[in-house]
Design a protein around this motif. Sequence first.
Motif, PDB file in Angstrom:
ATOM      1  N   ASN A 146       0.518  -1.578   0.161  1.00  0.00           N
ATOM      2  CA  ASN A 146      -0.354  -0.016   0.021  1.00  0.00           C
ATOM      3  C   ASN A 146       0.730   1.679   0.017  1.00  0.00           C
ATOM      4  O   ASN A 146       2.056   1.735   0.009  1.00  0.00           O
ATOM      5  N   LYS A 147      -0.204   1.940   0.140  1.00  0.00           N
ATOM      6  CA  LYS A 147       0.904   3.649  -0.063  1.00  0.00           C
ATOM      7  C   LYS A 147       2.024   3.833   0.902  1.00  0.00           C
ATOM      8  O   LYS A 147       2.626   4.944   0.975  1.00  0.00           O
ATOM      9  N   ASN A 148       1.561   3.747   1.999  1.00  0.00           N
ATOM     10  CA  ASN A 148       2.724   3.323   3.514  1.00  0.00           C
ATOM     11  C   ASN A 148       3.663   2.271   3.056  1.00  0.00           C
ATOM     12  O   ASN A 148       4.671   2.622   4.177  1.00  0.00           O
ATOM     13  N   GLY A 149       3.841   1.726   2.447  1.00  0.00           N
ATOM     14  CA  GLY A 149       4.774   0.468   1.676  1.00  0.00           C
ATOM     15  C   GLY A 149       4.214  -0.834   2.630  1.00  0.00           C
ATOM     16  O   GLY A 149       5.993  -2.012   3.464  1.00  0.00           O
ATOM     17  N   GLU A 150       3.190  -0.643   3.351  1.00  0.00           N
ATOM     18  CA  GLU A 150       2.744  -2.269   4.143  1.00  0.00           C
ATOM     19  C   GLU A 150       2.114  -3.187   2.910  1.00  0.00           C
ATOM     20  O   GLU A 150       1.812  -2.238   2.002  1.00  0.00           O
ATOM     21  N   LEU A 151       1.811  -4.343   3.291  1.00  0.00           N
ATOM     22  CA  LEU A 151       2.312  -5.537   2.747  1.00  0.00           C
ATOM     23  C   LEU A 151       0.610  -5.756   2.979  1.00  0.00           C
ATOM     24  O   LEU A 151       0.117  -5.831   3.967  1.00  0.00           O
ATOM     25  N   GLU A 152      -0.245  -5.787   1.548  1.00  0.00           N
ATOM     26  CA  GLU A 152      -1.416  -6.262   1.949  1.00  0.00           C
ATOM     27  C   GLU A 152      -1.712  -7.863   1.081  1.00  0.00           C
ATOM     28  O   GLU A 152      -1.693  -7.777   0.306  1.00  0.00           O
ATOM     29  N   ILE A 153      -2.474  -8.167   1.813  1.00  0.00           N
ATOM     30  CA  ILE A 153      -2.455  -9.951   1.542  1.00  0.00           C
ATOM     31  C   ILE A 153      -4.094 -10.508   1.284  1.00  0.00           C
ATOM     32  O   ILE A 153      -4.518 -10.142   2.659  1.00  0.00           O
ATOM     33  N   GLY A 154      -4.448 -10.826  -0.038  1.00  0.00           N
ATOM     34  CA  GLY A 154      -5.806 -10.842  -0.172  1.00  0.00           C
ATOM     35  C   GLY A 154      -6.224 -12.340  -0.448  1.00  0.00           C
ATOM     36  O   GLY A 154      -5.262 -12.784  -1.186  1.00  0.00           O
ATOM     37  N   ILE A 155      -7.436 -13.430  -0.572  1.00  0.00           N
ATOM     38  CA  ILE A 155      -7.488 -14.542  -0.885  1.00  0.00           C
ATOM     39  C   ILE A 155      -9.173 -14.290  -1.208  1.00  0.00           C
ATOM     40  O   ILE A 155     -10.008 -14.156  -0.495  1.00  0.00           O
ATOM     41  N   TYR A 156     -10.382 -15.144  -2.239  1.00  0.00           N
ATOM     42  CA  TYR A 156     -11.601 -15.294  -2.282  1.00  0.00           C
ATOM     43  C   TYR A 156     -11.740 -13.506  -3.264  1.00  0.00           C
ATOM     44  O   TYR A 156     -10.875 -12.828  -3.282  1.00  0.00           O
ATOM     45  N   GLY A 157     -13.095 -13.556  -2.510  1.00  0.00           N
ATOM     46  CA  GLY A 157     -13.688 -12.108  -3.026  1.00  0.00           C
ATOM     47  C   GLY A 157     -13.787 -10.676  -1.762  1.00  0.00           C
ATOM     48  O   GLY A 157     -14.640 -10.104  -1.915  1.00  0.00           O
ATOM     49  N   GLU A 158     -12.386 -10.569  -1.226  1.00  0.00           N
ATOM     50  CA  GLU A 158     -12.798  -9.920   0.207  1.00  0.00           C
ATOM     51  C   GLU A 158     -11.980  -8.572  -0.503  1.00  0.00           C
ATOM     52  O   GLU A 158     -11.522  -8.513  -1.286  1.00  0.00           O
ATOM     53  N   ASN A 159     -13.160  -7.889  -0.209  1.00  0.00           N
ATOM     54  CA  ASN A 159     -13.010  -6.136  -0.092  1.00  0.00           C
ATOM     55  C   ASN A 159     -11.576  -6.177   0.448  1.00  0.00           C
ATOM     56  O   ASN A 159     -11.726  -5.680   1.487  1.00  0.00           O
TER      57      ASN A 159
END
Length: 35
Positions: free
Chosen positions: A21-34
């Motif tokens: 993200n814009k703060n350099g933090e990792l964002e992980i998702g699976i399925y249709g999560e918002n």
Amino acid sequence: DNKGNVAMEFNTAGMYRAKMNKNGELEIGIYGENE
């Protein structure tokens, strides 16, 4: 795109994905999560 928007197509119901993200933090998702 040139504004940092992410587009990903799914070919399975449980597709893993990740981005920074814009703060350099990792964002992980699976399925249709918002995010």
